[in-house]
Design an enzyme around this catalytic site. Structure first.
Site: not given
Ligand code: CP
Length: 329
Positions: A134, A276
């Site tokens: 990511h 996150c």
């Protein structure tokens, strides 16, 4: 036909330290401009196609808002809404979108798909998360750490500790490993043995660290790992597709690998908690930590997604827009 070279944003591992530093410096400059309400219209008239095969809150809103702030436009292409993969070859979609848009963003489960899209696209492709890594989130995390460095420590000196799954499901663990490799950071992964980073990935990360100067420590001893941590990062224990393993995964991670106040108190007083998002509250992180007024950076980290997207889009797309202008003169 656009003939100038393309650079994609697929994996922070592929970028040099200097490139990441340059991207971060653009991000910081534009964040300051945003705080003055003076974001320059660097992408006036540009369009970003955003293909989401998976749900998203932060990534979608930050990319779309950043494009609008820079004077451009973003198209949200939701799951099942366009011909992608199943109804049309990826290379055909890549060619068509490249002829109409200035950039393509993709969130998908299969990392190979983003690589194939990039192979055939003639405009920059942005990886907005695969089930491997990511990279836009990784940049937001580094920016957040840079903004909250412990007194007297530089980025290269901080101890970043990931707790939880770093195996097949360990997207953020892997992302930080790739970033640590490229930037030469000190990174520790604490995972139960059966959910630990593969030997092949360790080798890959250590190879790059030989040049950049970072370090990777992999351990099951989470208590020892967090003792030195400046930042502790957990991630979810089961993603979509892993729900049927919920029970066995929870048994492997709970309670030792949960980021709770007991864990945070094992770390130095200045140590900050990150995540996150989205988080499973009371699972991999407790609400007491997530909402902590001084120890949590979770919402600063989420806001930084917007600042990262703005700078990242400008860094990748603006030079190409400029050259297109030059070609019409
Ligand atoms: N962290 C993150 O990528 O959030 P979204 O799934 O909401 O985009």
């Amino acid at each position: 036909t656009k003939t100038y070279p393309i650079k994609h944003f697929l994996d922070n591992y592929d970028l040099s330290k200097e490139e990441i530093q340059d991207i971060l410096s653009t991000i910081i400059q534009l964040k300051e401009a945003a705080h003055q309400n003076a974001v320059p219209q660097l992408l006036k008239g540009a369009t970003l196609a955003m293909i989401f095969e998976e749900p998203s809150t932060r990534t979608r809103v930050s990319f779309e808002t950043a494009m609008a702030e820079l004077g451009g436009h973003a198209l949200y292409l939701k799951p099942g809404e366009i011909h992608f993969g199943s109804h049309e070859a990826i290379k055909d979609t890549a060619k068509v979108l490249s002829s109409m848009c200035d950039g393509i963003m993709l969130r998908t489960e299969d990392h190979e798909l983003v690589l194939t899209l990039a192979e055939y696209a003639s405009v920059p492709v942005f990886n907005a998360m695969t089930y491997y890594i990511h990279p836009t989130q990784g940049l937001a995390d580094v920016l957040t750490m840079m903004e909250h460095l412990p007194k007297g420590k530089s980025l290269k000196e901080i101890e970043i500790v990931f707790v939880g799954d770093s195996g097949e499901n360990g997207i953020m663990a892997m992302e930080h490993a790739h970033l640590a490799a490229s930037l030469g950071l000190r990174y520790t992964i604490a995972s139960p043995k059966q959910y630990s980073i593969s030997d092949a990935e360790i080798k890959k990360v250590e190879e790059k660290m030989q040049k950049t100067g970072g370090s990777l420590t992999v351990t099951e001893n989470v208590e020892e790992a967090v003792k030195k941590a400046d930042f502790i990062i957990p991630d979810v224990w089961y993603y979509y597709g892993y729900e049927d393993e919920k029970e066995e995964r929870t048994a492997a991670f709970y309670p030792r690998y949960q980021l709770n106040m007991e864990m945070l108190e094992m770390a130095p007083d200045h140590c900050k908690a990150m995540h996150c998002l989205p988080a499973n509250r009371e699972v991999e992180i407790t609400s007491e930590v997530l909402d902590h007024p001084t120890r949590s950076l979770v919402f600063q980290e989420a806001e930084n997604r917007l600042h990262v997207q703005r700078g990242l889009l400008a860094w990748y797309l603006y030079p190409r827009m400029k050259r297109a202008d030059d070609q019409t003169k």
